[in-house]
Scaffold this motif. Structure first.
Motif, PDB file in Angstrom:
ATOM      1  N   SER A  42       6.667  27.252  -2.575  1.00 11.63           N
ATOM      2  CA  SER A  42       7.879  26.439  -2.494  1.00 11.63           C
ATOM      3  C   SER A  42       8.514  26.316  -3.875  1.00 11.63           C
ATOM      4  CB  SER A  42       7.530  25.067  -1.934  1.00 11.63           C
ATOM      5  OG  SER A  42       8.704  24.324  -1.703  1.00 11.63           O
ATOM      6  N   LEU A  92      16.046  29.497  -9.538  1.00 10.59           N
ATOM      7  CA  LEU A  92      17.174  28.957  -8.780  1.00 10.59           C
ATOM      8  C   LEU A  92      17.837  27.818  -9.535  1.00 10.59           C
ATOM      9  CD1 LEU A  92      15.257  28.922  -5.447  1.00 10.59           C
ATOM     10  CD2 LEU A  92      17.503  29.970  -5.628  1.00 10.59           C
ATOM     11  N   GLY A 105      22.279  28.082  -5.937  1.00 10.39           N
ATOM     12  CA  GLY A 105      22.705  29.454  -6.147  1.00 10.39           C
ATOM     13  C   GLY A 105      21.812  30.376  -5.331  1.00 10.39           C
ATOM     14  N   GLN A 106      22.154  31.655  -5.337  1.00  5.79           N
ATOM     15  CA  GLN A 106      21.377  32.620  -4.563  1.00  5.79           C
ATOM     16  C   GLN A 106      20.095  33.030  -5.272  1.00  5.79           C
ATOM     17  OE1 GLN A 106      21.703  33.953  -1.317  1.00  5.79           O
ATOM     18  NE2 GLN A 106      22.867  32.050  -1.320  1.00  5.79           N
TER      19      GLN A 106
ATOM     20  N   PHE B  34      16.623  15.386   3.101  1.00  4.67           N
ATOM     21  CA  PHE B  34      17.362  16.607   3.403  1.00  4.67           C
ATOM     22  C   PHE B  34      16.431  17.656   3.978  1.00  4.67           C
ATOM     23  CE2 PHE B  34      20.748  14.792   0.960  1.00  4.67           C
ATOM     24  CZ  PHE B  34      20.133  14.137  -0.082  1.00  4.67           C
ATOM     25  N   TYR B  36      16.193  21.832   4.738  1.00  6.24           N
ATOM     26  CA  TYR B  36      16.764  23.128   4.400  1.00  6.24           C
ATOM     27  C   TYR B  36      16.008  24.221   5.140  1.00  6.24           C
ATOM     28  CZ  TYR B  36      18.907  20.857   0.336  1.00  6.24           C
ATOM     29  OH  TYR B  36      19.637  20.044  -0.495  1.00  6.24           O
ATOM     30  N   GLN B  38      15.048  28.287   4.494  1.00  3.38           N
ATOM     31  CA  GLN B  38      15.059  29.324   3.482  1.00  3.38           C
ATOM     32  C   GLN B  38      14.544  30.634   4.055  1.00  3.38           C
ATOM     33  OE1 GLN B  38      12.714  28.725  -0.096  1.00  3.38           O
ATOM     34  NE2 GLN B  38      14.120  29.993  -1.294  1.00  3.38           N
ATOM     35  N   PRO B  40      13.581  34.704   3.349  1.00  6.99           N
ATOM     36  CA  PRO B  40      12.978  35.415   2.198  1.00  6.99           C
ATOM     37  C   PRO B  40      14.043  35.989   1.270  1.00  6.99           C
ATOM     38  CG  PRO B  40      11.823  35.967   4.215  1.00  6.99           C
ATOM     39  CD  PRO B  40      13.021  35.167   4.630  1.00  6.99           C
ATOM     40  N   GLY B  43      18.335  31.674  -1.484  1.00  5.75           N
ATOM     41  CA  GLY B  43      18.255  30.269  -1.813  1.00  5.75           C
ATOM     42  C   GLY B  43      18.231  29.416  -0.553  1.00  5.75           C
ATOM     43  N   PRO B  44      17.750  28.180  -0.645  1.00  7.29           N
ATOM     44  CA  PRO B  44      17.706  27.299   0.523  1.00  7.29           C
ATOM     45  C   PRO B  44      19.099  27.044   1.093  1.00  7.29           C
ATOM     46  CG  PRO B  44      16.329  26.442  -1.241  1.00  7.29           C
ATOM     47  CD  PRO B  44      17.128  27.560  -1.825  1.00  7.29           C
ATOM     48  N   PHE B  46      21.288  24.497   3.448  1.00 10.55           N
ATOM     49  CA  PHE B  46      21.271  23.115   3.907  1.00 10.55           C
ATOM     50  C   PHE B  46      21.390  23.017   5.425  1.00 10.55           C
ATOM     51  CE2 PHE B  46      22.002  18.710   4.090  1.00 10.55           C
ATOM     52  CZ  PHE B  46      23.123  18.487   4.869  1.00 10.55           C
ATOM     53  N   THR B  49      21.216  15.987   6.521  1.00 13.33           N
ATOM     54  CA  THR B  49      20.932  14.843   5.663  1.00 13.33           C
ATOM     55  C   THR B  49      20.694  13.623   6.548  1.00 13.33           C
ATOM     56  OG1 THR B  49      22.485  15.677   4.014  1.00 13.33           O
ATOM     57  CG2 THR B  49      21.733  13.415   3.765  1.00 13.33           C
ATOM     58  N   LEU B  87      12.251  23.579   4.465  1.00 13.23           N
ATOM     59  CA  LEU B  87      11.943  22.709   3.333  1.00 13.23           C
ATOM     60  C   LEU B  87      12.540  21.331   3.553  1.00 13.23           C
ATOM     61  CD1 LEU B  87      12.873  25.228   0.503  1.00 13.23           C
ATOM     62  CD2 LEU B  87      10.571  24.428   1.004  1.00 13.23           C
ATOM     63  N   PHE B  97      14.807  13.991  -7.533  1.00  8.45           N
ATOM     64  CA  PHE B  97      14.995  14.830  -6.352  1.00  8.45           C
ATOM     65  C   PHE B  97      13.724  15.642  -6.188  1.00  8.45           C
ATOM     66  CE2 PHE B  97      18.314  16.228  -3.448  1.00  8.45           C
ATOM     67  CZ  PHE B  97      17.816  17.408  -2.944  1.00  8.45           C
ATOM     68  N   PHE B  99      11.190  18.208  -3.702  1.00  7.97           N
ATOM     69  CA  PHE B  99      11.009  19.085  -2.552  1.00  7.97           C
ATOM     70  C   PHE B  99       9.575  19.032  -2.059  1.00  7.97           C
ATOM     71  CE2 PHE B  99      14.625  21.595  -1.407  1.00  7.97           C
ATOM     72  CZ  PHE B  99      15.462  21.496  -2.489  1.00  7.97           C
ATOM     73  N   GLY B 100       9.397  19.171  -0.757  1.00  9.45           N
ATOM     74  CA  GLY B 100       8.079  19.415  -0.199  1.00  9.45           C
ATOM     75  C   GLY B 100       7.719  20.884  -0.364  1.00  9.45           C
ATOM     76  N   THR B 101       6.522  21.234   0.049  1.00 13.34           N
ATOM     77  CA  THR B 101       6.025  22.597  -0.139  1.00 13.34           C
ATOM     78  C   THR B 101       6.477  23.548   0.964  1.00 13.34           C
ATOM     79  OG1 THR B 101       3.979  21.918   0.908  1.00 13.34           O
ATOM     80  CG2 THR B 101       4.012  21.961  -1.499  1.00 13.34           C
ATOM     81  N   GLY B 102       7.052  22.994   2.029  1.00 13.86           N
ATOM     82  CA  GLY B 102       7.623  23.847   3.059  1.00 13.86           C
ATOM     83  C   GLY B 102       6.682  24.158   4.203  1.00 13.86           C
TER      84      GLY B 102
END
Lengths: 113, 109
Positions: A42, A92, A105-106, B34, B36, B38, B40, B43-44, B46, B49, B87, B97, B99-102
């Motif tokens: 992640s 990112l 961003g990508q 939030f 998301y 993702q 491969p 980027g994530p 959205f 929310t 995510l 902010f 993030f979790g590990t997904g």
């Protein structure tokens, strides 16, 4: 919403060199973040870049290795210095005002050989 | 200490087999949660929310819910194109902010 342009999208670099990644946003944003995402993992926050102040680095990341610039409210750069194969990852850029979702961003896919 | 935990780490479903992904959070003050998606190499992207307990959001086969301690992403009758990593992230009143590990979801035809 915010549109983020990140460059380069990918690069292959030699060990010991440095790469600077650029992040351009189409609107002014307060908070910009730089993340690293290693294969199958992640997102890991590297640092928070706020305009007009030093970036705030997370545990395990230091300014000498990942210097960050934030010259204005729409632009930031992240440099990966003295690269080794362990730095191979996706980097990112992200922005948010914390009250809404983060935009990304990508990504920049970096391979160090 | 602020923390965001997602479970399971990986989930394999047959096409049409509904299930839920979990995001548990422990933060000093929640601004927003939030979700998301993702794919491969990207980027994530959205999805939703959520700001307060009891809130629900829906989009196609996905429905997100929020309580004071966790959020669920329900996937109804998934299709192979729903395969991705999902995510969860939270923003806090302390201006952080996380993030979790997904959860890596694979939907098998």
């Amino acid at each position: 919403s915010a549109v983020i342009s990140q460059k380069p999208s990918r690069d292959i670099c030699q060990r010991g060199t440095s790469l600077t990644i650029q992040c351009q946003v189409d609107s002014q944003v307060t908070m910009m973040f730089w993340y690293r995402q290693q294969p199958g993992q992640s997102l890991t926050l590297i640092a928070t870049a706020n305009q007009g102040s030093e970036a705030t680095y997370e545990s395990g990341f230091v300014i000498d290795k990942f210097p960050i610039s934030r010259p204005n409210l729409t632009f930031s750069t992240l440099t990966v210095s003295n690269m080794s194969p362990e730095d191979s990852s996706i980097y990112l850029c992200s922005v948010t005002d914390l009250n809404t979702e983060a935009f990304f961003g990508q990504g920049t896919r970096l391979t160090v050989v | 200490e602020d923390q965001v935990t997602q479970s399971p780490e990986a989930l394999r479903l047959q096409e049409g087999e509904s299930s839920s992904l979990n995001c548990s959070y422990t933060v000093s003050g929640l601004r927003g949660l939030f979700w998301y998606r993702q794919d491969p190499g990207k980027g994530p992207e959205f999805l939703f929310t959520l700001y307060s307990a009891g809130e629900e959001k829906e989009k196609e086969r996905l429905k997100a819910t929020l309580t004071k301690k966790e959020s669920f992403l329900h996937i109804t009758a998934p299709k192979p194109e729903d395969s991705a990593t999902y995510l969860c992230a939270v923003s806090t009143t302390g201006n952080q902010f996380y993030f979790g590990t997904g959860t890596s979801l694979t939907v098998i035809p």
